[in-house]
Design a protein around this motif. Structure first.
Motif, PDB file in Angstrom:
ATOM      1  N   ARG A 423       0.807  -1.225   0.000  1.00  0.00           N
ATOM      2  CA  ARG A 423       0.000   0.000   0.000  1.00  0.00           C
ATOM      3  C   ARG A 423       0.839   1.273   0.000  1.00  0.00           C
ATOM      4  O   ARG A 423       0.644   2.176   0.826  1.00  0.00           O
ATOM      5  CB  ARG A 423      -0.919   0.001   1.218  1.00  0.00           C
ATOM      6  N   MET A 449       2.324   6.604   1.921  1.00  0.00           N
ATOM      7  CA  MET A 449       1.266   5.619   1.779  1.00  0.00           C
ATOM      8  C   MET A 449       0.304   6.045   0.670  1.00  0.00           C
ATOM      9  O   MET A 449       0.190   7.234   0.352  1.00  0.00           O
ATOM     10  CB  MET A 449       0.501   5.460   3.090  1.00  0.00           C
ATOM     11  N   GLU A 450      -0.382   5.086   0.092  1.00  0.00           N
ATOM     12  CA  GLU A 450      -1.396   5.411  -0.900  1.00  0.00           C
ATOM     13  C   GLU A 450      -2.461   6.313  -0.272  1.00  0.00           C
ATOM     14  O   GLU A 450      -2.734   6.236   0.937  1.00  0.00           O
ATOM     15  CB  GLU A 450      -2.059   4.138  -1.424  1.00  0.00           C
ATOM     16  N   HIS A 453      -5.008   5.526   2.783  1.00  0.00           N
ATOM     17  CA  HIS A 453      -4.522   4.367   3.535  1.00  0.00           C
ATOM     18  C   HIS A 453      -3.603   4.825   4.672  1.00  0.00           C
ATOM     19  O   HIS A 453      -2.810   5.754   4.523  1.00  0.00           O
ATOM     20  CB  HIS A 453      -3.753   3.406   2.623  1.00  0.00           C
ATOM     21  N   THR A 454      -3.704   4.124   5.786  1.00  0.00           N
ATOM     22  CA  THR A 454      -2.861   4.388   6.959  1.00  0.00           C
ATOM     23  C   THR A 454      -2.054   3.132   7.273  1.00  0.00           C
ATOM     24  O   THR A 454      -2.588   2.014   7.211  1.00  0.00           O
ATOM     25  CB  THR A 454      -3.735   4.757   8.177  1.00  0.00           C
ATOM     26  N   TYR A 456      -0.583   0.046   8.828  1.00  0.00           N
ATOM     27  CA  TYR A 456      -1.105  -0.869   9.850  1.00  0.00           C
ATOM     28  C   TYR A 456      -0.044  -1.890  10.273  1.00  0.00           C
ATOM     29  O   TYR A 456       0.075  -2.240  11.448  1.00  0.00           O
ATOM     30  CB  TYR A 456      -2.329  -1.585   9.289  1.00  0.00           C
ATOM     31  N   SER A 498      -2.028  -1.802   5.106  1.00  0.00           N
ATOM     32  CA  SER A 498      -2.766  -0.659   5.641  1.00  0.00           C
ATOM     33  C   SER A 498      -3.920  -1.164   6.495  1.00  0.00           C
ATOM     34  O   SER A 498      -4.111  -2.376   6.657  1.00  0.00           O
ATOM     35  CB  SER A 498      -3.292   0.223   4.498  1.00  0.00           C
ATOM     36  N   GLU A 499      -4.722  -0.211   6.997  1.00  0.00           N
ATOM     37  CA  GLU A 499      -5.830  -0.589   7.867  1.00  0.00           C
ATOM     38  C   GLU A 499      -6.913  -1.365   7.109  1.00  0.00           C
ATOM     39  O   GLU A 499      -7.812  -1.947   7.729  1.00  0.00           O
ATOM     40  CB  GLU A 499      -6.426   0.664   8.529  1.00  0.00           C
ATOM     41  N   THR A 500      -6.832  -1.404   5.783  1.00  0.00           N
ATOM     42  CA  THR A 500      -7.783  -2.203   5.000  1.00  0.00           C
ATOM     43  C   THR A 500      -7.384  -3.675   4.952  1.00  0.00           C
ATOM     44  O   THR A 500      -8.143  -4.502   4.428  1.00  0.00           O
ATOM     45  CB  THR A 500      -7.881  -1.663   3.564  1.00  0.00           C
ATOM     46  N   ASP A 501      -6.198  -3.994   5.453  1.00  0.00           N
ATOM     47  CA  ASP A 501      -5.689  -5.365   5.436  1.00  0.00           C
ATOM     48  C   ASP A 501      -5.704  -5.956   6.839  1.00  0.00           C
ATOM     49  O   ASP A 501      -5.794  -5.233   7.832  1.00  0.00           O
ATOM     50  CB  ASP A 501      -4.259  -5.399   4.883  1.00  0.00           C
TER      51      ASP A 501
END
Length: 587
Positions: A423, A449-450, A453-454, A456, A498-501
């Motif tokens: 990310r 980061m993208e 996205h943060t 993680y 990122s926090e999406t993962d």
């Protein structure tokens, strides 16, 4: 006690001896000849005396490339030509993922081969970019004559998701879609590369440092001492000091051999591919300097099968080198150089497994001692190196150890090539100071980061290196700095989450990879990786059982694959327990 049972020999039905169909023999002969192999004179029992046992995998490639499969009657014919048992040929053919063994040895006609084989990478970086959905879309869009398969990391993590068609990688300007694959398949030719993305410009040949070595301007001792002073270590993952390795092998009895490891199968790793595309001559020069310094008689370069275009380019460069050597043969004769082709087996990145593969066998790690520096390829002392380690040799000698040591961060010395994916805005190979932190690597080399996205978590060393949380993004990235946190840098393959993962999903991806790629030689790894994958399928992890299994894998596995396989699981339990049901306590 039961009485022994006597079975008369006359009652045992013996299978009739198989006669190899002459048509299959001629077909195999033709395929090998078309691939450029010298079959030699006729020998006893139908053998061809020009065929070499150590080239078995190359012969299998020749047949598989032509037929898109290995039909067992062809394997039987090849076995006859090589004076090997069918079992010996079959066990090698069935070991490697890129060989499709089909049919029965008594078949009269082969099964219909697929028109094309599409492989969609299911490595973590590609999975994060929608590879699973892409594979499903492709499978739904093509006919039954196209075989669509999952594939482990193919070394294109910076342009994920990655897809290959018949070993040819698809290179496009943006993300690959099913329509791109359909377009390529509709072209109905062998050149499947979509050239919307150009390869980087290749640096020109120089070989000035090699000429200085051979001319006497540099002596062997000063060259090895420079490597030792610089602290250059093996950059394939193990990190053994390069100068010490040269000295050890040089002190062994001749003839000495060299094996160059470009298998690069660690998920998230693509640095070797990058340098081969941009600076192949620097690598070749470093390889020849090592051969000169250590006294090498022959060099075997082992290149992963996924790098089809690089193989063609490297073959051309080595042929040019042989035709026009940079050093007059009256001064120094180039060692024999053979380029060998992997066949889709991650385990062959382990040095002794690679040596077994070069010898034409299954890629199974050897027990040690003896070490490959003493008893390696074909039983001779062998200098084994990762490609990038050799790539740095000319620059180190030209600029000096102090130049290399002048780089570094957070108390570390030298430079590292980080393969960064995930990310971040600008994935790719980033040459950065050794000891740089992940946060600095992202901010200063990857454009941050993208958007949206943060940070993680991250994998600092590919599948084997473990998973760390964002709270440890300021730990120096280098050899020996990550072990206190249960991780290691390995080949410096950094995958950013990122926090999406979810770290647990990353661990599942890694364990599926290890279960698929273990060689099957030792029970702890063969059974343990599969069991670990099963135990983490849900979010309710039995931490006590997983800890026991982790210890068994570390203590009893033959090689580093099994010993490092538990790292992702252990890291999830340690750093990401909030992802697990009731903090990982099984109800």
């Amino acid at each position: 006690m039961n009485a022994p049972v006597t079975v008369p020999l006359t009652s045992i039905t013996r299978r009739p001896r198989r006669d190899i169909d002459p048509v299959r023999l001629r077909e195999v002969d033709q395929m090998l000849a078309d691939a450029g192999f010298d079959l030699g004179d006729d020998g006893p029992a139908g053998a061809k005396l020009g065929l070499r046992r150590d080239l078995l995998i190359e012969y299998l490639h020749a047949i598989n490339d032509r037929c898109k499969q290995l039909w067992k009657p062809h394997l039987a014919a090849l076995a006859k030509r090589m004076r090997l048992s069918l079992a010996e040929v079959f066990e090698v053919a069935s070991f490697y993922h890129h060989f499709r063994v089909v049919g029965d040895v008594n078949d009269e006609t082969p099964p219909t081969a697929p028109r094309a084989i599409v492989r969609v990478c299911n490595g973590l970086s590609c999975e994060m970019r929608g590879a699973k959905n892409l594979r499903e879309e492709i499978a739904a869009s093509v006919g039954d004559d196209v075989l669509v398969l999952d594939a482990p990391c193919v070394g294109r993590c910076d342009t994920a998701p990655a897809v290959t068609v018949d070993q040819h990688e698809l290179l496009v300007g943006g993300s690959i879609g099913a329509s791109d694959v359909i377009h390529v398949l509709s072209q109905n030719n062998q050149n499947h590369s979509l050239a919307q993305t150009k390869r980087p410009a290749r640096a020109k040949a120089d070989y000035a440092v090699l000429r200085e070595c051979v001319s006497g301007a540099r002596d062997v001792e000063s060259v090895i001492s420079t490597l030792e002073t610089s602290g250059l270590r093996g950059l394939g993952g193990a990190g053994f000091p390069a100068g010490r390795k040269w000295r050890i092998v040089k002190n062994e009895a001749a003839p000495r051999l060299m094996a160059v490891n470009i298998d690069e199968g660690e998920p998230g790793t693509f640095k070797d591919r990058h340098y081969l595309e941009t600076h192949p001559h620097q690598f070749i020069e470093g390889m020849l300097i090592a051969a000169w310094a250590v006294g090498i008689d022959a060099i075997y370069v082992y290149l992963r099968d996924e790098y089809h275009a690089i193989r063609a380019e490297l073959t051309q460069l080595l042929n040019e080198l042989k035709a026009n050597p940079p050093i007059d043969s009256s001064v120094w004769r180039l060692p024999r150089i053979e380029l060998r082709r992997g066949a889709g087996a991650y385990i062959c990145g382990e040095e002794s497994a690679m040596i077994e593969s070069i010898e034409g066998k299954r890629g199974m790690p050897r027990l040690r001692p003896p070490y490959v520096a003493q008893v390696g390829l074909f039983g001779r002392p062998t200098l084994e190196h990762n490609m990038e380690t050799l790539y740095w040799v000319p620059a180190l000698l030209a600029k000096g150890a102090d130049w290399f040591l002048s780089h570094g961060a957070n108390g570390r010395k030298g430079l590292r090539s980080f393969s960064v994916s995930g990310r971040v805005k600008q994935p790719g190979v980033k040459l950065a100071p050794a000891g740089i932190t992940l946060q600095a690597l992202i901010d200063e080399y990857c454009g941050g980061m993208e958007d949206g996205h943060t940070l993680y978590g991250y994998l600092p060393g590919g599948a084997s290196g473990g998973i760390l949380p964002a709270s440890l993004a300021n730990v120096p990235l280098d050899f020996d700095t990550l072990q206190p946190h249960g991780c290691f840098i390995g080949s410096a393959a950094v995958i950013v989450l990122s926090e999406t993962d979810r770290a647990a999903d990353a661990a599942r991806n890694m364990m599926s990879f290890f279960a698929h790629e273990n060689c099957g030689q030792c029970t702890p790894c063969r059974a343990g990786t599969v069991k670990a994958r099963e135990l983490i399928e849900s979010d309710a992890w039995d931490r006590e059982l997983l800890a026991d299994l982790s210890q068994v894998l570390r203590d009893a596995s033959i090689c580093g694959l099994g010993q490092a396989a538990p790292n992702p699981i252990d890291c999830v339990v340690k750093y990401f327990p909030h992802e697990l049901t009731d903090a990982g306590v099984t109800k």
